[in-house]
Design a protein around this motif. Sequence first.
Motif, PDB file in Angstrom:
ATOM      1  N   TYR A 131       0.816  -1.209   0.000  1.00 28.20           N
ATOM      2  CA  TYR A 131       0.000   0.000   0.000  1.00 28.20           C
ATOM      3  C   TYR A 131       0.854   1.265   0.000  1.00 28.20           C
ATOM      4  CZ  TYR A 131      -4.424  -2.438   0.584  1.00 28.20           C
ATOM      5  OH  TYR A 131      -5.543  -3.216   0.354  1.00 28.20           O
ATOM      6  N   ILE A 132       1.974   1.235   0.750  1.00 27.29           N
ATOM      7  CA  ILE A 132       2.853   2.409   0.776  1.00 27.29           C
ATOM      8  C   ILE A 132       3.474   2.645  -0.589  1.00 27.29           C
ATOM      9  CG2 ILE A 132       5.036   3.299   1.678  1.00 27.29           C
ATOM     10  CD1 ILE A 132       4.351   2.087   4.347  1.00 27.29           C
ATOM     11  N   ASN A 133       3.980   1.576  -1.206  1.00 30.21           N
ATOM     12  CA  ASN A 133       4.584   1.721  -2.535  1.00 30.21           C
ATOM     13  C   ASN A 133       3.563   2.194  -3.550  1.00 30.21           C
ATOM     14  OD1 ASN A 133       7.376   1.208  -3.332  1.00 30.21           O
ATOM     15  ND2 ASN A 133       7.173  -0.656  -2.125  1.00 30.21           N
ATOM     16  N   GLY A 134       2.362   1.660  -3.472  1.00 32.98           N
ATOM     17  CA  GLY A 134       1.315   2.089  -4.387  1.00 32.98           C
ATOM     18  C   GLY A 134       0.987   3.553  -4.224  1.00 32.98           C
ATOM     19  N   HIS A 142      -8.239   2.185  -3.198  1.00 31.37           N
ATOM     20  CA  HIS A 142      -9.134   1.193  -3.799  1.00 31.37           C
ATOM     21  C   HIS A 142      -8.510   0.559  -5.039  1.00 31.37           C
ATOM     22  CE1 HIS A 142     -10.447   3.557  -7.328  1.00 31.37           C
ATOM     23  NE2 HIS A 142     -10.286   4.605  -6.542  1.00 31.37           N
ATOM     24  N   GLU A 143      -7.636   1.298  -5.736  1.00 33.00           N
ATOM     25  CA  GLU A 143      -6.940   0.730  -6.891  1.00 33.00           C
ATOM     26  C   GLU A 143      -5.940  -0.329  -6.451  1.00 33.00           C
ATOM     27  OE1 GLU A 143      -6.258   3.880 -10.266  1.00 33.00           O
ATOM     28  OE2 GLU A 143      -5.832   4.828  -8.341  1.00 33.00           O
ATOM     29  N   ILE A 144      -5.231  -0.053  -5.359  1.00 27.45           N
ATOM     30  CA  ILE A 144      -4.263  -1.021  -4.835  1.00 27.45           C
ATOM     31  C   ILE A 144      -4.988  -2.272  -4.339  1.00 27.45           C
ATOM     32  CG2 ILE A 144      -2.422  -1.400  -3.157  1.00 27.45           C
ATOM     33  CD1 ILE A 144      -2.040   1.657  -3.104  1.00 27.45           C
ATOM     34  N   THR A 145      -6.112  -2.067  -3.634  1.00 28.50           N
ATOM     35  CA  THR A 145      -6.883  -3.196  -3.114  1.00 28.50           C
ATOM     36  C   THR A 145      -7.358  -4.104  -4.249  1.00 28.50           C
ATOM     37  OG1 THR A 145      -7.609  -1.854  -1.232  1.00 28.50           O
ATOM     38  CG2 THR A 145      -8.885  -3.841  -1.738  1.00 28.50           C
ATOM     39  N   ARG A 146      -7.758  -3.501  -5.369  1.00 31.61           N
ATOM     40  CA  ARG A 146      -8.230  -4.271  -6.509  1.00 31.61           C
ATOM     41  C   ARG A 146      -7.133  -5.162  -7.078  1.00 31.61           C
ATOM     42  NH1 ARG A 146      -8.242  -2.631 -11.781  1.00 31.61           N
ATOM     43  NH2 ARG A 146      -7.827  -0.493 -11.115  1.00 31.61           N
ATOM     44  N   LYS A 147      -5.884  -4.715  -7.001  1.00 32.11           N
ATOM     45  CA  LYS A 147      -4.751  -5.459  -7.558  1.00 32.11           C
ATOM     46  C   LYS A 147      -4.021  -6.310  -6.511  1.00 32.11           C
ATOM     47  CE  LYS A 147      -4.218  -3.927 -11.914  1.00 32.11           C
ATOM     48  NZ  LYS A 147      -3.908  -4.761 -13.097  1.00 32.11           N
ATOM     49  N   LEU A 148      -4.426  -6.219  -5.246  1.00 33.73           N
ATOM     50  CA  LEU A 148      -3.642  -6.801  -4.153  1.00 33.73           C
ATOM     51  C   LEU A 148      -3.426  -8.297  -4.312  1.00 33.73           C
ATOM     52  CD1 LEU A 148      -2.221  -6.246  -1.463  1.00 33.73           C
ATOM     53  CD2 LEU A 148      -4.385  -6.729  -0.315  1.00 33.73           C
ATOM     54  N   ASP A 149      -4.488  -9.051  -4.544  1.00 33.44           N
ATOM     55  CA  ASP A 149      -4.359 -10.513  -4.652  1.00 33.44           C
ATOM     56  C   ASP A 149      -3.442 -10.894  -5.811  1.00 33.44           C
ATOM     57  OD1 ASP A 149      -6.027 -10.804  -2.512  1.00 33.44           O
ATOM     58  OD2 ASP A 149      -7.833 -11.164  -3.710  1.00 33.44           O
ATOM     59  N   GLU A 150      -3.552 -10.178  -6.928  1.00 40.12           N
ATOM     60  CA  GLU A 150      -2.716 -10.472  -8.095  1.00 40.12           C
ATOM     61  C   GLU A 150      -1.249 -10.194  -7.792  1.00 40.12           C
ATOM     62  OE1 GLU A 150      -2.525  -9.176 -12.832  1.00 40.12           O
ATOM     63  OE2 GLU A 150      -4.164  -8.484 -11.537  1.00 40.12           O
TER      64      GLU A 150
END
Length: 427
Positions: A131-134, A142-150
């Motif tokens: 999250y910090i890097n994002g 919300h964009e980071i959360t959407r990509k988190l699992d991937e």
Amino acid sequence: MSTVISVENVSKQYRLGEVGTGSLAHDINRLWYKVRGKDDPYLKIGESNDRTKKGESEYAWALRDVSFEVKQGEVLGIIGRNGAGKSTLLKILSRVTQPTTGQIKVKGRIASLLEVGTGFHPELTGRENIYINGAILGMRKHEITRKLDEIIEFSGCERYIDTPVKRYSSGMYVRLAFAVAAHLEPEILIIDEVLAVGDAEFQKKCLGKMKDVAGQGRTVLFVSHNIAAVKTLCSQAVFLANGSLITHGETDEIVTTYLQSGRDSASIQEWPDPATAPGNEHIRMESVSVIPPDGESEITIDTGAEIQIRFHNAKAGINLDCTVYLLNNDGMIICETGRIISTENNALEGSYLVTGRFPPHLLNAGQFFLSVTFGKDQYYSLLRMEEVVSFTIENSSTGRGRNMSVAPGVIRPLLEWQHEFTEKISL
């Protein structure tokens, strides 16, 4: 395609051993020149960044007047030897540091992976660092959360994702950092040599991901000493040496120029003067040569000829091991001869002539290089001579029925085929 990166006469100067100019007097002097509208006086001094030589100036140019452009969707390889200025250039592009002179124009958001763990907080978990890097890259939560699992799946660190990254290995650092940089959809992705820390399986995944990124119209800048990866991935390349731009253009052409730089294209090397001959108290080289069987040293040899390798050396009465490496023009080791081991009978102090032979119809057309290593008890290296001689193979039609000088592959053995009738069938 539009230009997304424009590098215009960029230079970066450092004072060796100091931060800034290194003294208050120099800072005041610079300010005085600036107030009067004059150029920085310290830009007129300094030497090129040749790390192999002891310079006379305390100022060195890590980069000097570098200019090039990168188009949208290009994958640009940046190659050069250690100390060439590659990492300095990437740090300037990533806005980690400012150029001393010149300017860089960039269109789009940049994601950089310059060093192991760059931007990671060691006390925070892998998940928190994602999250910090994002956020640093300009992404919303919300964009980071959407990509988190991937991101987690790609990194292969799922089991440790809620563990503080200070407990990660360097390879795990790189896995997670690359996964974040590659999945948060930057317009420009900058990758330094850090991928070398990862294992072979992860490097393969990274190269595949960079191809996908480029295929989506985004731009990739890739620094690596892995020439095979550069040739596979990059459409364009830049060659830096001692802080200067040597050339840029099509990758194959630039790689060839880079590999040829600093090489001696000679099939024989001789050192008649013991004072200047390579060696030490145990071994001294007198000559290394590659010759065809007629005994005349030639740089070009037909593929149908036997190739002889000879080295003449003197040794100080110890048992020695010797290994000869055959390399192609890309610097890849084709084979090694196996250890040539001396015995008690030939461990006398004196001069020796050693000869080895490659059979005819073995190597394909191309340029080849030989490296020679001497050691003791197979663990102790006494002398290593990198790419000491070279030779060129030209394919002929002898024994093959037709000229195939552009045939693919590194080796091209002439096999004996036998045709035997076994059964009559109807087609």
